[in-house]
Design a protein around this motif. Sequence first.
Motif, short mmCIF file in Angstrom:
data_model
loop_
_atom_site.label_atom_id
_atom_site.label_comp_id
_atom_site.label_asym_id
_atom_site.label_seq_id
_atom_site.Cartn_x
_atom_site.Cartn_y
_atom_site.Cartn_z
N ASN A 176 1.46 4.16 -7.56
CA ASN A 176 0.19 4.87 -7.56
C ASN A 176 -0.45 4.68 -8.93
O ASN A 176 -0.05 5.32 -9.90
CB ASN A 176 0.44 6.36 -7.26
CG ASN A 176 -0.82 7.03 -6.77
OD1 ASN A 176 -1.87 6.39 -6.67
ND2 ASN A 176 -0.74 8.32 -6.50
N ILE A 177 -1.41 3.79 -9.03
CA ILE A 177 -2.04 3.52 -10.32
C ILE A 177 -3.54 3.81 -10.24
O ILE A 177 -4.10 3.88 -9.14
CB ILE A 177 -1.82 2.05 -10.76
CG1 ILE A 177 -2.42 1.08 -9.73
CG2 ILE A 177 -0.35 1.74 -11.00
CD1 ILE A 177 -2.72 -0.28 -10.30
N ASP A 178 -4.16 3.95 -11.38
CA ASP A 178 -5.60 4.16 -11.45
C ASP A 178 -6.28 2.81 -11.23
O ASP A 178 -6.08 1.89 -12.02
CB ASP A 178 -5.95 4.74 -12.83
CG ASP A 178 -7.45 4.99 -12.99
OD1 ASP A 178 -8.20 4.73 -12.03
OD2 ASP A 178 -7.84 5.44 -14.08
N GLU A 179 -7.07 2.70 -10.15
CA GLU A 179 -7.68 1.40 -9.82
C GLU A 179 -9.14 1.30 -10.28
O GLU A 179 -9.90 0.48 -9.77
CB GLU A 179 -7.54 1.12 -8.32
CG GLU A 179 -6.08 1.06 -7.88
CD GLU A 179 -5.84 0.33 -6.56
OE1 GLU A 179 -6.68 -0.49 -6.18
OE2 GLU A 179 -4.81 0.60 -5.93
N MET B 141 -4.76 -5.31 -12.34
CA MET B 141 -4.26 -4.41 -11.29
C MET B 141 -2.92 -4.90 -10.73
O MET B 141 -2.00 -4.11 -10.52
CB MET B 141 -5.28 -4.32 -10.13
CG MET B 141 -6.50 -3.52 -10.43
SD MET B 141 -6.14 -1.80 -10.75
CE MET B 141 -6.26 -1.76 -12.50
N ALA B 142 -2.83 -6.22 -10.50
CA ALA B 142 -1.57 -6.78 -9.95
C ALA B 142 -0.42 -6.50 -10.93
O ALA B 142 0.66 -6.07 -10.52
CB ALA B 142 -1.74 -8.28 -9.72
N LEU B 143 -0.70 -6.71 -12.22
CA LEU B 143 0.33 -6.47 -13.25
C LEU B 143 0.71 -5.00 -13.33
O LEU B 143 1.89 -4.65 -13.41
CB LEU B 143 -0.20 -6.92 -14.61
CG LEU B 143 0.35 -8.22 -15.17
CD1 LEU B 143 -0.31 -8.50 -16.51
CD2 LEU B 143 1.86 -8.23 -15.31
N GLU B 144 -0.32 -4.14 -13.28
CA GLU B 144 -0.03 -2.70 -13.38
C GLU B 144 0.78 -2.21 -12.19
O GLU B 144 1.67 -1.36 -12.34
CB GLU B 144 -1.33 -1.90 -13.55
CG GLU B 144 -1.88 -2.05 -14.95
CD GLU B 144 -3.04 -1.12 -15.25
OE1 GLU B 144 -3.27 -0.16 -14.49
OE2 GLU B 144 -3.73 -1.36 -16.26
N LYS B 145 0.48 -2.74 -11.01
CA LYS B 145 1.27 -2.35 -9.83
C LYS B 145 2.72 -2.79 -10.01
O LYS B 145 3.65 -2.03 -9.73
CB LYS B 145 0.68 -2.98 -8.55
CG LYS B 145 -0.63 -2.35 -8.11
CD LYS B 145 -1.18 -3.06 -6.87
CE LYS B 145 -2.60 -2.62 -6.56
NZ LYS B 145 -3.15 -3.28 -5.36
#
Length: 194
Positions: free
Chosen positions: A31-34, A49-53
């Motif tokens: 669950n990340i801030d998109e 986003m891909a990296l943060e996920k």
Amino acid sequence: MQPLIYLASQSPRRRELLLQIGVHHTVVGTNIDETPLPNEAPAEYVIRMALEKARAGRQATGQKAPLPILGADTAVVVNQRILGKPRHREDALAMLEQLSNTTHKVLTGVALIGQREETRLSVSKVSFRPISPPEAAAYWDSGEPRDKAGSYAIQGIGALFISRLEGSFSGVMGLPLFETGELLQRVGITPLQY
Ligand SMILES: Cc1cn([C@H]2C[C@H](O)[C@@H](COP(=O)(O)OP(=O)(O)OP(=O)(O)O)O2)c(=O)[nH]c1=O
């Protein structure tokens, strides 16, 4: 079947595409801030986003995760604007109106974290025929646009709108398998043994 990797994604499409190339995996919810950063270019956004996920998934599995972890993010881009998933019906109808009778790009960023962090970007061009307002409304009622970036699915009824695709079908669907295969090879996973 023993999992080869973790998949940091709740998207059933990504799961399906990974299984298409025989990569068994364990799903890890994240669950990340998109929210895009101010002036963030779409290509930078989907990679970030891909990296943060993948990073969030790695945290969730514990720091010493024994398996590589894959994350991905898809954005539809029209006139330099990022269209994410629709918040509600009006949002979806406005997106379909923007996509009607024009060509847009679909960007998917993929990140794989093993010993190190590696990323790839897939860019496709998708042309839509004109979509009338009643047709867009009927499409919303089908339920398909709800959880899809840009409010359509290439793998579903949305295919009826697509007059031309230049790029990657799997990339538009959420996980570009060519680029994913390259990343998997970097960590020694080669689905096709010979
Ligand atoms: C354009 C397009 C998008 N999509 C989907 C793929 C993704 O699931 C979604 C884009 O949203 P994403 O935010 O990339 O992914 P997600 O929230 O569904 O999953 P997660 O963050 O857990 O990985 O849109 C299709 O299924 N078909 C299409 O043609």
